[in-house]
Motif scaffolding. Structure first.
Motif, mmCIF file in Angstrom:
data_model
loop_
_atom_site.group_PDB
_atom_site.id
_atom_site.type_symbol
_atom_site.label_atom_id
_atom_site.label_comp_id
_atom_site.label_asym_id
_atom_site.label_seq_id
_atom_site.Cartn_x
_atom_site.Cartn_y
_atom_site.Cartn_z
ATOM 1 N N PRO A 136 -5.616 11.563 16.277
ATOM 2 C CA PRO A 136 -5.228 11.620 14.958
ATOM 3 C C PRO A 136 -5.136 10.287 14.744
ATOM 4 C CG PRO A 136 -4.118 13.164 16.272
ATOM 5 C CD PRO A 136 -4.816 12.278 17.169
ATOM 6 N N ILE A 137 -5.713 9.760 13.481
ATOM 7 C CA ILE A 137 -5.549 8.551 12.733
ATOM 8 C C ILE A 137 -4.167 8.012 12.652
ATOM 9 C CG2 ILE A 137 -5.508 9.281 10.420
ATOM 10 C CD1 ILE A 137 -7.182 6.107 12.093
ATOM 11 N N LEU A 171 -5.775 4.864 3.305
ATOM 12 C CA LEU A 171 -4.749 5.885 2.437
ATOM 13 C C LEU A 171 -3.887 6.266 3.309
ATOM 14 C CD1 LEU A 171 -4.141 7.164 -0.240
ATOM 15 C CD2 LEU A 171 -5.751 8.877 0.368
ATOM 16 N N THR A 172 -3.958 6.768 4.459
ATOM 17 C CA THR A 172 -2.929 7.288 5.560
ATOM 18 C C THR A 172 -2.034 6.215 5.818
ATOM 19 O OG1 THR A 172 -4.403 8.829 6.332
ATOM 20 C CG2 THR A 172 -2.507 8.368 7.605
ATOM 21 N N ALA A 173 -2.326 5.134 6.015
ATOM 22 C CA ALA A 173 -1.508 3.934 6.337
ATOM 23 C C ALA A 173 -0.600 3.719 5.104
ATOM 24 C CB ALA A 173 -2.235 2.684 6.715
ATOM 25 N N GLU A 174 -1.061 3.497 4.038
ATOM 26 C CA GLU A 174 -0.300 3.460 2.927
ATOM 27 C C GLU A 174 0.775 4.575 2.515
ATOM 28 O OE1 GLU A 174 -2.928 2.994 -0.495
ATOM 29 O OE2 GLU A 174 -3.734 1.088 -0.047
ATOM 30 N N LEU A 175 0.381 5.858 2.574
ATOM 31 C CA LEU A 175 1.358 6.912 2.512
ATOM 32 C C LEU A 175 2.171 6.932 3.337
ATOM 33 C CD1 LEU A 175 -1.465 9.659 1.431
ATOM 34 C CD2 LEU A 175 0.174 8.689 -0.308
ATOM 35 N N GLU A 176 2.074 6.676 4.624
ATOM 36 C CA GLU A 176 3.093 6.635 5.779
ATOM 37 C C GLU A 176 3.890 5.155 5.698
ATOM 38 O OE1 GLU A 176 3.760 9.218 7.654
ATOM 39 O OE2 GLU A 176 2.176 10.614 6.623
ATOM 40 N N GLY A 177 3.777 4.468 4.919
ATOM 41 C CA GLY A 177 4.356 3.171 5.037
ATOM 42 C C GLY A 177 3.909 2.231 6.075
#
Length: 338
Positions: A136-137, A171-177
């Motif tokens: 999972p990324i 996008l995942t990194a941004e959303l997860e902080g």
């Protein structure tokens, strides 16, 4: 040598990056770049003002040899003078079921090995060498974020992957902080037979630096190859010792109708500006204005390196740049928009 801001980071790098994938690499039982040759290339690069060095944990034979060569050389230099990048993904230990991919376990294990071989406390850039469809990324991103938090890595990068994968990771990194990516390393050159425009569009939108590998198409864009068959774009006449003379995949990867069209225009522009085709091909990449583009050069000799560095001293006009771009889309002798 001029220095550029690396994308949206506060770090400045030379206009060219030294690639070290040949360092310690054995091909048919012969080491392509020995320790002494590697140190000679590093000396030459530094003398030319190149402060950006690219490697990976699996470069060399055995894996890690390239990093070792660089680490040995760095002992006689100030680490803070250099921006050093390495990568993780490919199998490092074939016998270890966890010795590959982008799992938290593998990432943490490999970064320690890389730091030890380079004899440094931190990496300036740590790339995901490829996308791992089995991890999972989010797991990978949290591991990378921890490395940044711990001061072992300054910036994160991604190498070859699809545009949607790059977008998903960012996008995942941004959303997860979590720490986002600042640098990319795609296969990109003027004559590439595939379009990577979607990937480059993401880089432009996210202000990601592009440190492209194989900027001279494995030597194809140096102009030393000739077409062997007008009906077969993959058939080349290669000088003895050139990559195309022994690499069976050379034609598949680098020679195409698009490539020959581009090479013709690169040669024409080279004549116009009194430069070599290699210098024009590199300058064309460096002059992209949608994002910072820092080509990674993999010279075999100090003389080749000097020629490549000459790209930083030449100028091509916007009209000449456009002609090379237009050649990428030429069909039956006509031009179409890009």
């Amino acid at each position: 040598m001029q220095y550029r801001q690396l994308g949206n980071t506060g770090t400045r790098v030379s206009e060219l990056c030294l690639g070290t994938w040949r360092f310690g690499k054995e091909t048919n039982g012969v080491v392509e770049t020995t320790r002494d040759e590697a140190h000679g290339l590093l000396d030459a690069a530094w003398e030319h003002g190149i402060n950006f060095i690219d490697t990976a944990n699996v470069y060399g034979t055995p894996n890690g040899r390239s990093e070792e060569f660089i680490g040995e050389w760095l002992t006689d230099h100030d680490r803070e003078d250099f921006v050093i990048a390495s990568k993780v993904y490919f199998p490092f230990d074939e016998d270890n079921p966890n010795g590959r991919g982008l799992s938290r376990k593998h990432v943490f294990d490999q970064v320690e090995g890389t730091l030890n071989r380079l004899d440094t406390e931190y990496l300036d850039i740590y790339y995901l060498h490829r996308w791992d469809e089995h991890t999972p990324i989010e797991e990978t991103l949290r591991a990378l974020h921890q490395l940044v938090e711990d001061g072992k890595v300054n910036y994160l990068g991604v190498s070859t992957m699809a545009a949607w994968q790059l977008t998903k990771a960012q996008l995942t990194a941004e959303l997860e902080g979590l720490t986002t990516f600042d640098v990319t390393q795609p296969l990109h050159h003027a004559g590439y037979y595939e379009d990577v425009s979607d990937y480059l569009d993401v880089c432009a939108d996210q202000d990601l630096a592009v440190c492209n590998y194989s900027p001279l198409a494995g030597g194809f864009l140096t102009g030393k190859y000739e077409r062997a068959d007008p009906d077969d774009p993959e058939a080349v006449v290669a000088p003895d010792g050139a990559r195309g003379s022994f690499d069976e995949m050379f034609g598949d990867w680098y020679a195409s109708e698009r490539g020959w069209n581009v090479l013709d225009q690169v040669r024409t522009v080279a004549d116009e500006v009194d430069a070599t085709p290699a210098q024009v091909a590199l300058r064309w990449l460096m002059d992209w204005d949608e994002f910072t583009c820092i080509p990674i050069i993999g010279a075999r000799t100090p003389e080749q390196l000097t020629e490549n560095v000459g790209a930083t001293d030449i100028t091509i006009s916007e009209e000449q740049w456009d002609r090379i771009m237009d050649a990428r889309y030429r069909s039956d002798g006509t031009l179409r928009g890009h």
